[in-house]
Design a protein around this motif. Structure first.
Motif, PDB file in Angstrom:
ATOM      1  N   PHE A   8       0.851  -1.186   0.000  1.00  0.00           N
ATOM      2  CA  PHE A   8       0.000   0.000   0.000  1.00  0.00           C
ATOM      3  C   PHE A   8       0.890   1.241   0.000  1.00  0.00           C
ATOM      4  CE2 PHE A   8      -2.663   3.271   1.993  1.00  0.00           C
ATOM      5  CZ  PHE A   8      -3.815   3.135   1.237  1.00  0.00           C
ATOM      6  N   VAL A   9       0.750   2.045  -1.044  1.00  0.00           N
ATOM      7  CA  VAL A   9       1.638   3.203  -1.194  1.00  0.00           C
ATOM      8  C   VAL A   9       0.839   4.494  -1.140  1.00  0.00           C
ATOM      9  CG1 VAL A   9       3.399   4.280  -2.632  1.00  0.00           C
ATOM     10  CG2 VAL A   9       3.084   1.812  -2.717  1.00  0.00           C
ATOM     11  N   VAL A  10       1.308   5.407  -0.335  1.00  0.00           N
ATOM     12  CA  VAL A  10       0.687   6.726  -0.267  1.00  0.00           C
ATOM     13  C   VAL A  10       1.632   7.729  -0.911  1.00  0.00           C
ATOM     14  CG1 VAL A  10      -0.122   8.561   1.260  1.00  0.00           C
ATOM     15  CG2 VAL A  10      -0.581   6.164   1.821  1.00  0.00           C
ATOM     16  N   GLY A  11       1.070   8.552  -1.791  1.00  0.00           N
ATOM     17  CA  GLY A  11       1.874   9.611  -2.396  1.00  0.00           C
ATOM     18  C   GLY A  11       1.602  10.924  -1.700  1.00  0.00           C
ATOM     19  N   PHE A  12       2.662  11.686  -1.457  1.00  0.00           N
ATOM     20  CA  PHE A  12       2.464  12.994  -0.846  1.00  0.00           C
ATOM     21  C   PHE A  12       3.097  14.051  -1.735  1.00  0.00           C
ATOM     22  CE2 PHE A  12       4.145  16.167   2.428  1.00  0.00           C
ATOM     23  CZ  PHE A  12       3.003  16.941   2.374  1.00  0.00           C
ATOM     24  N   SER A  13       2.267  14.934  -2.259  1.00  0.00           N
ATOM     25  CA  SER A  13       2.806  16.023  -3.075  1.00  0.00           C
ATOM     26  C   SER A  13       2.944  17.256  -2.200  1.00  0.00           C
ATOM     27  CB  SER A  13       1.866  16.300  -4.257  1.00  0.00           C
ATOM     28  OG  SER A  13       2.232  17.514  -4.870  1.00  0.00           O
ATOM     29  N   GLN A  14       4.190  17.512  -1.780  1.00  0.00           N
ATOM     30  CA  GLN A  14       4.464  18.703  -0.969  1.00  0.00           C
ATOM     31  C   GLN A  14       4.680  19.881  -1.915  1.00  0.00           C
ATOM     32  OE1 GLN A  14       4.106  20.708   1.355  1.00  0.00           O
ATOM     33  NE2 GLN A  14       5.248  19.760   3.031  1.00  0.00           N
ATOM     34  N   MET A  15       4.217  21.091  -1.499  1.00  0.00           N
ATOM     35  CA  MET A  15       4.318  22.225  -2.434  1.00  0.00           C
ATOM     36  C   MET A  15       5.673  22.912  -2.419  1.00  0.00           C
ATOM     37  SD  MET A  15       3.495  25.344  -0.262  1.00  0.00           S
ATOM     38  CE  MET A  15       3.802  26.307  -1.596  1.00  0.00           C
ATOM     39  N   GLU A  16       6.354  22.873  -1.275  1.00  0.00           N
ATOM     40  CA  GLU A  16       7.721  23.386  -1.246  1.00  0.00           C
ATOM     41  C   GLU A  16       8.394  22.868   0.006  1.00  0.00           C
ATOM     42  OE1 GLU A  16       7.275  27.624  -1.245  1.00  0.00           O
ATOM     43  OE2 GLU A  16       6.821  27.712   0.883  1.00  0.00           O
ATOM     44  N   SER A  17       9.684  23.005   0.075  1.00  0.00           N
ATOM     45  CA  SER A  17      10.388  22.441   1.229  1.00  0.00           C
ATOM     46  C   SER A  17      11.425  23.421   1.743  1.00  0.00           C
ATOM     47  CB  SER A  17      11.080  21.145   0.843  1.00  0.00           C
ATOM     48  OG  SER A  17      10.141  20.236   0.357  1.00  0.00           O
ATOM     49  N   ASP A  18      11.142  24.705   1.613  1.00  0.00           N
ATOM     50  CA  ASP A  18      12.206  25.636   1.963  1.00  0.00           C
ATOM     51  C   ASP A  18      11.957  26.361   3.283  1.00  0.00           C
ATOM     52  OD1 ASP A  18      10.240  27.363   1.312  1.00  0.00           O
ATOM     53  OD2 ASP A  18      11.396  28.543  -0.111  1.00  0.00           O
ATOM     54  N   ASN A  19      11.072  25.838   4.132  1.00  0.00           N
ATOM     55  CA  ASN A  19      10.931  26.461   5.444  1.00  0.00           C
ATOM     56  C   ASN A  19      10.589  25.408   6.483  1.00  0.00           C
ATOM     57  OD1 ASN A  19       7.897  26.285   5.746  1.00  0.00           O
ATOM     58  ND2 ASN A  19       8.074  27.372   3.795  1.00  0.00           N
ATOM     59  N   PRO A  20      10.895  25.722   7.726  1.00  0.00           N
ATOM     60  CA  PRO A  20      10.770  24.724   8.795  1.00  0.00           C
ATOM     61  C   PRO A  20       9.355  24.149   8.872  1.00  0.00           C
ATOM     62  CG  PRO A  20      11.852  26.693   9.612  1.00  0.00           C
ATOM     63  CD  PRO A  20      11.400  27.000   8.229  1.00  0.00           C
ATOM     64  N   TRP A  21       8.361  24.973   8.618  1.00  0.00           N
ATOM     65  CA  TRP A  21       6.989  24.496   8.747  1.00  0.00           C
ATOM     66  C   TRP A  21       6.706  23.349   7.789  1.00  0.00           C
ATOM     67  CZ3 TRP A  21       2.340  23.664   6.429  1.00  0.00           C
ATOM     68  CH2 TRP A  21       1.215  23.569   7.297  1.00  0.00           C
ATOM     69  N   ARG A  22       7.090  23.567   6.527  1.00  0.00           N
ATOM     70  CA  ARG A  22       6.864  22.524   5.521  1.00  0.00           C
ATOM     71  C   ARG A  22       7.669  21.268   5.862  1.00  0.00           C
ATOM     72  NH1 ARG A  22       2.332  22.848   2.681  1.00  0.00           N
ATOM     73  NH2 ARG A  22       1.763  25.035   2.856  1.00  0.00           N
ATOM     74  N   LEU A  23       8.878  21.478   6.342  1.00  0.00           N
ATOM     75  CA  LEU A  23       9.706  20.330   6.694  1.00  0.00           C
ATOM     76  C   LEU A  23       9.055  19.536   7.818  1.00  0.00           C
ATOM     77  CD1 LEU A  23      13.238  21.945   6.559  1.00  0.00           C
ATOM     78  CD2 LEU A  23      12.168  20.396   4.932  1.00  0.00           C
TER      79      LEU A  23
END
Ligand SMILES: Nc1ncnc2c1ncn2[C@@H]1O[C@H](COP(=O)(O)OP(=O)(O)OP(=O)(O)O)[C@@H](O)[C@H]1O
Ligand SMILES: Nc1ncnc2c1ncn2[C@@H]1O[C@H](COP(=O)(O)OP(=O)(O)OP(=O)(O)O)[C@@H](O)[C@H]1O
Ligand SMILES: [Mg+2]
Ligand SMILES: [Mg+2]
Lengths: 294, 520, 327, 329
Positions: A8-23
């Protein structure tokens, strides 16, 4: 290579990774997936809607079972949602809305309420200043919907206090460095007139505090700073008394997201919108949460 | 030939910055005339022609073509009116093919699309017709300078011009190609084309020109018929000197051959043994002793430049040894050679000599900087002193040492480049075509200077395509053929005939050389 | 020595030199003029602009741009360009932040060494492999930004709290902020190198005509590598200053788009991108112009979108005034 | 003296076709390797669905890179393409309620006009392309943000042609993909078989020589910047149609992606060498790499940056080698 159909695979499309919150958000999802033994595939749209649509398409081509989508913004993701629908892959929106209807275009929305965050910041500021303040607003990246929402909620709230004025709005790009420079310049031009600062995120607030200190202000005494996010550095600053308060924007969507996926797999009916709870940190409670902040 | 001129330029003036490059110059051309345009470097010849072809804009004056006034805004306008030029610096598209270069701007098309087949065929035919063995589908960058020059000329010819400007077309042509050019000029002349021919080589002027216009310092000096004009008079006109003021002898060397015996027992400053480099240089051995001028002769492409570069370390050597003062030299970089006291003046001033944006001072002292440096700082005082000394000694004409070198004429640039090495106090100086494209006045000065240096004990290796320079200047002449040193002539053996024979023997070009050599 | 070559006295003396007008004209002073106009205009119309505290404020903020622009000027003088400075800043900041627990000296030295190494990689690929500078440094820009995040514990924002390190970005010497001093020293050294040393001439010669320079004994390769190393070193210093000032490694944001600011400063200051020429003082003026614009836009509360358009216009006008004239 | 054979042979080996084939060789080889590795490692890679995805996703960047190719062939550079794309998309979205025609014409027209401004500043005011287009990039981005008040503008559903451009299909093939191949085919023919195309190479080879040969160098340069603007504009409307919105922040950083694609393909930034065929390879290569990153799905974004940079460098170095070897033959 052949596909392992049992996994079972879940895909996660993150919109950006350039700040602590997104990380922190990505990390929370990863940790939860690991805990539950589910494979999580993450893509990073680098802040571009076009790339995010492409990322979702790639996840579809990879035949993931569910897609978690943290939208870059409200408009523009319709083709991604349509493609997932055509491929029969359920999409759960994470942290922001996208154009479309729950139940048809996507399963549900696990939402942060950005407008509410802005409103709560305004509310706190009004209470602290007895409804009288000259405010500098450091806004987020131009064109980002979070920035628009947090600005909107804040303005709605202070509109109820005739003596609260926004004397300057300049962008700090959600970045500590940029906000620091901007605040320095504003401290020069507006000087002692400034009695409050509202920053759209903690990073900018921290930059502003440094600039204010350098310009001879005493944050917490002659100028109140409030922001949104609740990252660790901000809680520490609150504890030191430099930052007034921060509205939590909880990035830990992991448990909620995977609970929702479980429910969906069991065929439970899901509401169109599930709100994540945001706490509020100020001097009284900041210290106790520092340990668990991101 | 009708009397109304085909082209008339009157009162042409042009200033660059504050300097008058041309001051009220007149020029008229008849149909079917080959008109020589001569003058020292920087006299304004190229500038006048660039104005004629619309590349520059004149400040004043009139241009009339067949009696009606014309004003070409761009080279395209001029080409449209049948006025074309082959410019001094070869202006070709180096990555494109020969055929494209010839036909660009008027490619044969079919339904609006370029017809490559036809273009290549036409180009092949044109080149064959001109007696040139060049593949029309080769890129220009794969051709040597001479061939590129011929391609440029072929383009000019194919344009079917009424007025054709050839600005120093022969400066890098071999005798065989020069003879092809002569034939061409004759053919065009017969068709009524007027040709402006710019050259510093007097033999050529006398061989093919009808009239001559002399410019000096941007001013018109005279227009004369070639026939009956004595060489010495022409030189006098160019230099603005009286006959008496000019010394005898074609070159400025006087006669250096005598020096040979005096230096025979000195230890060689340079010795090469079986040097090989690149695809063209196979086996070159010779020596140069202090006080000698060794001439390096050979046909174009025989490997003279490669020899020089291999000795200097500018190209990687793949065989043989080079000794300077008995010490072997690193075959990979010029550093060793320079440290051991070798200087090298390249044949291509613009591409490999000057640093155009830097001042005369910086250009002149570039190679000597390590010796002018104390505690990591360049001594301004020493620098100025050296620059002043060489500027006066070599007669470098410039407004000041701070003038950018690109603003100088070719001859003066060359003197600066010579000075660049002289101030490193070299034991050996390698000069590749030291007087190419340089006017007769400056040429003499440079030749005298080289002679002087040799007398003072410097070893000089001089590459030249001018036989007089080799015969009068060299104590010995080493002849190269197909990348090998094939002959060495000493003292009385040195004569034009001997050199040419050694250069060309059993090569297909030999007969052509003999037929057209300006000295035969 | 050369004077022993008693050159033939019969060589005719030099003819009187032709008259050349000085070519300076307005172009040489255009940047300075533009700066003055901006400063005077702001002093008149922007409240609180002309105060000493704001002077320090402007100088403080401009110092990191000046640091990178100095390196960029040298790079551009060799006919190259360095797009990687922003990423190098981020890498330096990240290395320092991660290593600070082991001591300030270790952290600072390591950061500068890593930054310089990145420059040496750039330079070696450009001079040795002959890959175009814009491509090489674009690749370093991309890879460097990723590297910075990898170093700072996989993208975390590493907080810095070390009083000694804080001096870099927040300390003062009398009224003068330390970072302004650092920038001044860099400017001084660069001017000295260009004016007084062989290296400066080698830089200009390599950019003006590399093959000719090589034949004249100029160590072209070494010069080019050195110049990229210097650019990266200065970017590294700028990265440390910013990290210290921010109190965090912020690998995603430090130095973002700095390459464009630096290039704009250099070009507005009058150094042409074609190489072979350089004016460090011009680049400082260029950086000041850009900074005064940014500061005054903030102070005048110009909306972001409009500030962009105005900034573009000012760059164009400044460069137009100094464009080379044609015949 | 050289014999008759030698120059002919030399010409054969260094003819532009052989050189450009080898130049492209580096990218083609890399592309083939990437594809083989991809299909071996990921079951999803070599499916028509995924391959069409790659094409569709990269078709817009492909259009931008095509315009960039023309500009770079003349020896210039266009840093403004990303911003022009945003301007075009935003204008198209704003005009979409008045119908597709107006939306398309307005979007592409505005971008073309700004491209012309670039060209005029470069040819008339004689300012270096890098600076002109850098300024245009800043200014156009500012304009896009200003007219939209920094918000995305939803495209009206009435503009059906706009939506079709972005999301439609022709048979099994998405419309953007069709546009992409069509544009490259036209460009290839233009560059090889029309005067305009040849003059683009000529100007990039030596502007001075081109001028002296009577080519209208300034007009050509102007035309390439206009073309670059137009193609960025086309990409902008396609993107707006695809996303159903005009975003003022669309295309951020695309100028560098486009330059990378052009360079990876084998077109030299010095001008005069390369072409549309090279760029299409470059675009696909970078697109496939991104696709593989996504299919892998566990490479952290920053490691992706590191890999991308290293990869770009690697391809370019290999190409440089091949090219030099081709020359020295
Ligand atoms: N583009 C230019 N800018 C400034 N000065 C120039 C330019 N072109 C030529 N000059 C100057 O104008 C004068 C005439 O130059 P021109 O090239 O016409 O001389 P020339 O007679 O062709 O010399 P040569 O025999 O060396 O070719 C020289 O002093 C030269 O330095
Ligand atoms: N295939 C080629 N491609 C490019 N340049 C070439 C080629 N062949 C020769 N050249 C150049 O043409 C010039 C003449 O060639 P070469 O050095 O072999 O002859 P040379 O005897 O020195 O003749 P000259 O000095 O009269 O030109 C050189 O500068 C050389 O580098
Ligand atoms: Mg001339
Ligand atoms: Mg030669």
């Amino acid at each position: 290579a052949k596909r392992d159909a049992t996994q079972f695979v879940v895909g996660f499309s993150q919109m950006e990774s350039d700040n602590p919150w997104r990380l922190a958000e990505t990390k929370s999802l990863k940790d939860e997936a690991a805990k539950r033994g589910i494979q999580l595939v993450v893509t990073d749209a680098q802040g571009q809607t076009a790339k995010q649509v492409a990322d979702v398409e790639d996840l579809i081509a990879r035949h993931v079972n569910v897609i978690l989508l943290a939208p870059r913004e409200f408009e523009g993701l319709a083709p991604a949602l349509a493609a997932a629908k055509a491929a029969n892959i359920p999409v759960i929106l994470v942290d922001r809305a996208a154009a479309g209807t729950a139940g048809t275009d996507y399963v549900t929305l696990l939402a942060s309420n950005f407008v509410e965050q802005g409103r709560r910041a305004g509310e706190w500021l009004a209470a602290q200043t007895n409804g009288k303040a000259d405010i500098v607003e450091l806004s987020g990246t131009p064109g980002a919907s979070v920035a628009a929402d947090r600005g909107q909620g804040f303005r709605d709230e202070i509109a109820r206090h005739p003596d609260m004025k926004i004397v300057a709005t300049q962008t700090g790009d959600f970045s500590r460095a940029k906000a620091q420079g901007v605040m320095q310049n504003l401290a020069q031009s507006l000087g002692r007139k400034i009695t409050a600062v509202y920053a759209h995120n903690d990073e900018m607030a921290l930059g502003a505090v440094q600039a204010l200190v350098a310009a001879g202000f005493k944050p917490g005494v002659d100028v109140r700073v409030v922001s949104v996010d609740g990252e660790r550095a901000a809680l520490e600053a609150i504890d030191r008394g430099e930052l007034g308060a921060t509205v939590e924007s909880n990035p830990r969507f992991g448990p909620l997201a995977f609970d929702t996926i479980e429910k969906m797999r069991k065929g439970e009916k899901l509401p169109p919108k599930i709100l994540i709870t945001d706490r509020f940190f100020e001097k009284s409670n900041a210290k106790q949460f520092i340990g668990e902040a991101y | 030939m009708s009397d109304a001129p085909l082209l008339r330029m009157e009162g042409i003036s042009k200033a660059f910055g504050g300097a008058m490059a041309l001051d009220r110059v007149d020029l008229s051309l008849q149909r079917g005339e080959v008109h020589a345009l001569v003058g020292e470097n920087g006299a304004g010849k190229s500038t006048l022609m660039k104005i004629l072809t619309g590349a520059y804009h004149r400040d004043a004056g009139v241009v009339q073509l067949e009696g009606s006034e014309v004003d070409f805004d761009t080279p395209a306008d001029a080409q449209g009116a049948g006025v074309c030029a082959v410019h001094q610096e070869i202006h070709l598209l180096s990555h494109r093919t020969v055929a494209e270069n010839i036909y660009i701007g008027r490619e044969p098309t079919r339904y609006g699309f370029i017809d490559w087949g036809r273009m290549n065929a036409q180009a092949a035919e044109l080149l064959r017709g001109l007696g040139l063995d060049i593949d029309p589908e080769a890129t220009v960058e794969s051709l040597n300078t001479a061939r590129q020059q011929m391609v440029a000329i072929a383009r000019g010819v194919s344009l079917g011009a009424r007025v054709l400007v050839l600005d120093e077309p022969t400066s890098s042509l071999s005798p065989r190609e020069v003879s092809i050019l002569y034939e061409l000029v004759a053919r065009l002349k017969a068709n009524g084309t007027a040709i402006v021919y710019i050259s510093h080589r007097f033999d050529e002027l006398y061989a093919i020109c009808d009239r001559v216009t002399v410019l000096r310092d941007g001013k018109l000096v005279a227009t004369r018929a070639m026939a009956g004009l004595e060489r010495l008079d022409l030189v006098c006109l160019m230099l603005g000197k009286s006959r008496e003021a000019l010394r005898d002898g074609v070159t400025g060397f006087g006669d250096h051959r005598d020096a040979g015996e005096a230096v025979a027992d000195r230890p060689a400053v340079l010795r090469t043994e079986h040097v090989a480099s690149g695809a063209k240089l196979h086996d070159v051995s010779f020596e140069v002793r202090p006080g000698e001028i060794v001439g390096l002769a050979g046909l174009l492409g025989s490997g003279r430049t490669e020899t020089a570069r291999a000795i200097f370390g500018a190209d990687v050597r793949n065989g043989g040894t080079v000794f300077v003062h008995g010490e072997s030299v690193n075959p990979r970089t010029p550093d060793d050679a320079i440290r051991m006291g070798v200087g090298f003046v390249s044949e291509d001033r613009k591409a490999e000599g000057i640093i155009p944006e830097l001042s005369i001072r910086e250009n002149l002292t570039l190679a000597a900087l390590p010796t002018l440096t104390k505690f990591g700082v360049v001594s301004r005082v020493k620098q100025r002193e050296i620059v002043e000394r060489y500027m006066t000694r070599l007669g470098i004409k410039a407004s000041s040492a701070d003038q950018r070198i690109r603003e100088l004429s070719g001859g003066n640039q060359q003197k600066v480049l010579l000075a660049r090495w002289l101030c490193t106090d070299p034991k050996l100086l390698i000069l590749d075509e030291p007087t190419r494209g340089i006017d007769i006045g400056a040429k003499g000065e440079i030749q005298r200077l080289v002679n002087e240096l040799a007398k003072l004990g410097m070893g000089v290796l001089m590459i030249s395509s001018e036989i007089e320079e080799l015969t009068e200047g060299s104590t010995r002449v080493v002849v190269l053929r197909d990348g090998c040193s094939v002959a060495e002539l000493t003292g009385a053996e040195i004569s034009p005939q001997a050199i040419i024979r050694a250069m060309a023997s059993d090569s297909p070009a030999a007969s052509a050389v003999n037929a057209t050599s300006p000295v035969s | 020595m050369a004077q022993s070559l008693g050159l033939d006295p019969s060589v005719p003396p030099a003819r009187p030199a032709r008259q050349w007008k000085p070519r300076a004209g307005i172009s040489a002073y255009a940047a300075l003029g533009a700066l003055l106009v901006l400063v005077i205009g702001n002093a008149l119309f922007t409240p609180n602009f002309a105060t000493s505290s704001n002077l320090w404020n402007v100088l403080l903020q401009v110092s990191t741009v000046v640091l990178t622009a100095v390196g960029m000027t040298l790079v551009i003088a060799t006919g190259g360009i360095d797009l990687s400075v922003g990423s190098v800043m981020a890498v330096a900041g990240a290395v320092a932040a991660v290593l600070l627990p082991r001591g300030v000296m270790v952290a600072v030295l390591a950061a500068l060494v890593v930054a310089t190494l990145m420059g040496i990689v750039n330079g070696s690929l450009i001079a040795g492999m002959r890959v175009q500078p814009i491509v090489v440094t674009l690749a370093t820009l991309i890879a460097g930004r990723g590297l910075a995040q990898v170093i700072s514990h996989e993208g975390e924002l590493v907080t810095i709290s070390d009083p000694a390190f804080d001096v870099l970005g927040r300390g003062h010497l009398g009224p003068v902020p330390v970072q302004v001093l650092i920038a001044l020293v860099a400017v001084g050294i660069a001017i000295f190198l260009l004016r007084a040393t062989p290296f400066g001439r080698y830089v200009l010669a390599s950019g003006g005509n590399a093959p000719a320079a090589r034949l004249a004994g100029v160590p072209v390769r070494r010069t080019v590598i050195t110049v990229y190393a210097m650019s990266a070193f200065l970017a590294g210093v700028a990265g440390l200053v910013v990290a210290s000032r921010l109190g965090a490694s912020d690998a995603a944001k430090i130095g973002l788009n700095m390459e464009l600011d630096a290039i704009a400063a250099v070009v507005v200051g009058g150094t042409a991108l074609s190489g072979g020429r350089a004016t460090i003082a011009g680049s400082v003026v260029g950086a000041l112009i850009m900074q005064v614009i940014a500061t005054s836009f903030n102070m005048l509360l110009v909306p972001y979108a409009w500030s962009l358009a105005l900034k573009a216009l000012i760059i164009l006008v400044a460069v137009y005034l100094q464009r080379p004239r044609r015949v | 003296m050289t014999t008759g054979m030698l120059p002919a042979l030399r010409g054969h080996f260094t003819s532009s076709r052989a050189v450009s084939l080898l130049q492209r060789g580096g990218a083609v080889v890399a592309l083939v390797i990437a594809c083989i590795a991809g299909s071996m490692r990921y079951y999803a890679f070599a499916t028509p669905e995924n391959l069409l995805n790659v094409l569709r996703q990269n078709s817009m960047l492909g259009l931008v890179a095509l315009g960039m190719t023309f500009v770079i062939l003349t020896g210039g550079i266009d840093l403004s393409v990303g911003a022009l794309l945003a301007v075009s998309g935003v204008i198209a979205a704003m005009l979409s309620k008045h119908g597709s025609l107006l939306a398309l014409a307005g979007g592409i027209g505005a971008a073309t006009a700004l491209g012309v401004v670039n060209g005029l500043l470069i040819t008339r005011a004689r300012i270096q392309p890098f600076i002109v287009t850098l300024a245009m990039m800043i200014a156009a981005r500012g304009a896009a943000l200003a007219v939209t008040s920094e918000q995305s503008i939803p495209a009206s559903p009435q503009a059906s042609a706009l939506t079709w451009l972005g999301r439609g299909q022709l048979g099994p093939v998405p419309v953007p993909v069709v546009l992409f191949f069509l544009a490259y085919a036209v460009a290839w023919v233009t560059l090889r078989y029309t005067r305009f195309g040849r003059y683009v190479y000529a100007v990039g080879d030596s502007e001075e020589a081109a001028r002296l040969m009577g080519l209208p160098a300034d007009r050509l340069v102007l035309a390439t910047y206009a073309l670059s603007g137009a193609l960025a504009g086309l990409a902008g409307v396609v993107l707006a149609g695809r996303l159903g919105a005009g975003q003022p922040v669309a295309g951020t950083g695309w100028e560098l992606d486009a330059i990378a694609a052009v360079v990876v393909g084998g077109t030299l930034l010095t001008g005069g060498q390369g072409g549309a065929g090279a760029t299409i390879i470059g675009v696909l290569l970078l697109g496939v790499i991104f696709n593989l990153f996504n299919l892998e799905g566990t490479i952290s974004p920053w490691w992706q940056w590191v890999l991308r940079g290293t990869f770009l460098m690697g391809v370019v170095i290999i190409q440089g080698r091949l090219q030099r070897r081709a020359r020295s033959h």
